[in-house]
Motif scaffolding. Structure first.
Motif, PDB file in Angstrom:
ATOM      1  N   ASP A 285       0.852  -1.198   0.000  1.00  0.00           N
ATOM      2  CA  ASP A 285       0.000   0.000   0.000  1.00  0.00           C
ATOM      3  C   ASP A 285       0.889   1.250   0.000  1.00  0.00           C
ATOM      4  O   ASP A 285       0.655   2.179  -0.757  1.00  0.00           O
ATOM      5  CB  ASP A 285      -0.906   0.015   1.251  1.00  0.00           C
ATOM      6  CG  ASP A 285      -1.963  -1.075   1.202  1.00  0.00           C
ATOM      7  OD1 ASP A 285      -2.487  -1.335   0.095  1.00  0.00           O
ATOM      8  OD2 ASP A 285      -2.247  -1.685   2.252  1.00  0.00           O
TER       9      ASP A 285
ATOM     10  N   GLN B  14       1.229   1.990  -3.721  1.00  0.00           N
ATOM     11  CA  GLN B  14       0.164   2.861  -4.239  1.00  0.00           C
ATOM     12  C   GLN B  14       0.489   4.303  -3.871  1.00  0.00           C
ATOM     13  O   GLN B  14       0.161   5.236  -4.586  1.00  0.00           O
ATOM     14  CB  GLN B  14      -1.172   2.469  -3.623  1.00  0.00           C
ATOM     15  CG  GLN B  14      -1.641   1.075  -3.977  1.00  0.00           C
ATOM     16  CD  GLN B  14      -3.128   0.934  -3.665  1.00  0.00           C
ATOM     17  OE1 GLN B  14      -3.955   1.616  -4.267  1.00  0.00           O
ATOM     18  NE2 GLN B  14      -3.463   0.068  -2.725  1.00  0.00           N
TER      19      GLN B  14
ATOM     20  N   ARG C 136       1.209  10.686  -6.173  1.00  0.00           N
ATOM     21  CA  ARG C 136       1.143   9.653  -5.130  1.00  0.00           C
ATOM     22  C   ARG C 136       2.228   9.833  -4.060  1.00  0.00           C
ATOM     23  O   ARG C 136       2.462   8.944  -3.240  1.00  0.00           O
ATOM     24  CB  ARG C 136       1.218   8.266  -5.754  1.00  0.00           C
ATOM     25  CG  ARG C 136       2.421   7.973  -6.590  1.00  0.00           C
ATOM     26  CD  ARG C 136       2.437   6.532  -7.073  1.00  0.00           C
ATOM     27  NE  ARG C 136       1.635   6.308  -8.264  1.00  0.00           N
ATOM     28  CZ  ARG C 136       0.738   5.349  -8.407  1.00  0.00           C
ATOM     29  NH1 ARG C 136       0.513   4.500  -7.436  1.00  0.00           N
ATOM     30  NH2 ARG C 136       0.078   5.217  -9.542  1.00  0.00           N
TER      31      ARG C 136
ATOM     32  N   LEU D 144      -6.792   5.525   0.725  1.00  0.00           N
ATOM     33  CA  LEU D 144      -6.786   4.131   0.252  1.00  0.00           C
ATOM     34  C   LEU D 144      -8.086   3.433   0.648  1.00  0.00           C
ATOM     35  O   LEU D 144      -8.640   2.635  -0.118  1.00  0.00           O
ATOM     36  CB  LEU D 144      -5.573   3.374   0.808  1.00  0.00           C
ATOM     37  CG  LEU D 144      -4.209   3.833   0.245  1.00  0.00           C
ATOM     38  CD1 LEU D 144      -3.067   3.182   1.008  1.00  0.00           C
ATOM     39  CD2 LEU D 144      -4.088   3.529  -1.241  1.00  0.00           C
TER      40      LEU D 144
ATOM     41  N   PRO E 100      -6.368   6.641  -4.027  1.00  0.00           N
ATOM     42  CA  PRO E 100      -5.033   7.017  -3.532  1.00  0.00           C
ATOM     43  C   PRO E 100      -4.630   8.441  -3.913  1.00  0.00           C
ATOM     44  O   PRO E 100      -3.948   9.125  -3.149  1.00  0.00           O
ATOM     45  CB  PRO E 100      -4.103   5.976  -4.197  1.00  0.00           C
ATOM     46  CG  PRO E 100      -4.939   5.122  -5.081  1.00  0.00           C
ATOM     47  CD  PRO E 100      -6.377   5.403  -4.802  1.00  0.00           C
TER      48      PRO E 100
END
Ligand SMILES: Cc1cc2nc3c(=O)[nH]c(=O)nc-3n(C[C@H](O)[C@H](O)[C@H](O)COP(=O)(O)OP(=O)(O)OC[C@H]3O[C@@H](n4cnc5c(N)ncnc54)[C@H](O)[C@@H]3O)c2cc1C
Length: 388
Positions: free
Chosen positions: A6, A143, A263, A300, A305
């Motif tokens: 993640d 992510q 991100r 998330l 994201p």
């Protein structure tokens, strides 16, 4: 094979360990990557204020314990060696060795479930895809990426082409001396030792840290500044001659806009979250790591994201505003023409000085009290000038 997570957290100082601990405790899969194996040294005064102690307790459940910290309530303020104030009931300041302190936080992140990659250098990082290639060939993908890799952040460089803004970066030089170099447990701070900065003597459990820190552009020869400051009697001069000095940068507020994009979320020193007045960065590093993790958990959880940076930017604004106000007070304390007036004002107003120490210790936020304090000290400085 690509290992997917993640979140990739790059750097396991206080900021990265806080982010990894918070995210892993909430059940996210977290890779915690550091170029060093722990315990590792980190150049730092290791001064933990009340503000930082609260963050430590709230984020990690870690309290101030005598095995890790030496606590002092006596602070002496100087200007170029002349005593301005000797405060014997100052708010507690806790001094620690970062080697031990950071190892405790790193272990907490690992125990919460973060998968540790250390020692592991990032050979290549693509912020757009979240893919990081490590020096040993392993490929990780997150992510989200939390850039917690300090003042020379390669995550910030991958995003913005640089990790610091030259004009507002500070440079600190310090040396660890034997504990018996100084008597007692008092903290000494000299606001006249450095241009746009200060010198300090921080006693610790097994040593004493003597250091100077100031804006890099205004202190081209910091070694000479340290030698001058440490000329505090034969014991210190003797100890200094055989000790090794080390220096490092402090990014005081370089990314006070959005700390990251896409991100990527920048935290701690990588986001420039060092107080420009005091050089304190550990508390904001822990807080920002926690806030970045919470923003990630929320984004998330919603399957979005890309929203993490928006949530984080909104939450971190309070911290950025604290740093902005600290910068304004720093201009009063450190501007060359004002500095002697500031020093006299500290000397002549013990109650105000005590309140200033409470502000610096985090008993008030700058936003609650800092602007009023700046106004008060400006008026007192004005009166001091008129009285001459
Ligand atoms: C001389 C000096 C004195 C200071 N004194 C104090 C003080 O008394 N009190 C205070 O609150 N603050 C102090 N500070 C500031 C404080 O040290 C920092 O603000 C704080 O350490 C920031 O934490 P961080 O987690 O963001 O970064 P760091 O603590 O710097 O941690 C970054 C981590 O990232 C890792 N890393 C770096 N590059 C990579 C890479 N490419 N790949 C993987 N890992 C990487 C490093 O190994 C490190 O573990 C001082 C700083 C200096 C320089």
């Amino acid at each position: 094979m690509i290992k997917k997570f993640d979140i990739l957290v790059v750097g396991s100082g206080p900021a990265g360990s806080a982010a990894a601990f918070t995210a892993a405790s909430a059940g996210l899969s977290v890779a915690l990557i550091d170029k060093a194996a722990f315990p590792r040294d980190k150049l730092c005064g290791g001064g933990i204020t009340g503000r930082c102690a609260s963050a430590l307790s709230q984020v990690f459940g870690q309290e101030i314990t005598p095995d890790l910290f030496l606590t002092s309530q006596r602070v002496r303020l100087f200007s170029q060696g002349a005593l301005l104030a000797d405060v014997r009931d100052a708010p507690p300041i806790h001094m620690t060795m970062r080697r031990d302190f950071d190892a405790v936080l790193h272990a907490q992140a690992k125990a919460a479930g973060a998968q540790v990659f250390a020692p592991a250098r990032i050979a290549d990082l693509d912020p757009a895809t979240g893919v990081a290639r490590l020096g040993d060939g392993q490929i990780l993908q997150g992510q989200l990426i939390v850039g917690a890799d300090g003042a020379n952040s390669i995550v910030a460089r991958a995003l913005y082409g640089k990790a610091q803004r030259y004009r507002d970066v500070a440079f600190g030089l310090e040396v660890e001396l034997p504990r018996d170099t100084v008597d007692g447990d008092m903290v000494d701070i000299d606001i006249g030792a450095v241009a746009w900065g200060y010198g300090w003597v921080f006693p610790k459990r097994g040593s004493v840290t003597v250091g100077v820190c100031g804006t890099h552009v205004r202190n081209p020869d910091m070694r000479a500044v340290l030698d001058r400051y440490a000329n505090q009697g034969p014991a210190m001069v003797r100890a200094l001659s055989s000790a090794q000095c080390k220096g490092a940068f402090l990014p005081t507020g370089w990314r006070l806009g959005a700390p990251g994009e896409g991100r990527v979320l920048l935290v701690g020193d990588a986001a420039g979250l060092v107080d420009p007045l005091t050089g304190e960065g550990i508390g904001w590093a822990i807080r920002s790591g926690e806030l970045a993790a919470q923003a990630s958990i929320r984004a998330l959880g919603a399957g979005a994201p890309g929203a993490a940076i928006r949530h984080y930017a909104a939450e971190i604004r309070y911290v950025q505003d604290e740093i902005r106000i600290a910068g304004r007070i720093a201009r009063l304390a450190y501007t060359r023409a004002l500095r002697p007036i500031f020093a006299r004002t500290v000397r002549d107003n013990p109650k105000m000085t005590r309140n200033a120490l409470r502000l610096l210790a985090g008993q008030f936020d700058y936003q609650d009290f800092g602007l009023a304090f700046a106004g008060r000290i400006t008026r007192r400085m004005g009166r001091a000038v008129l009285a001459r």
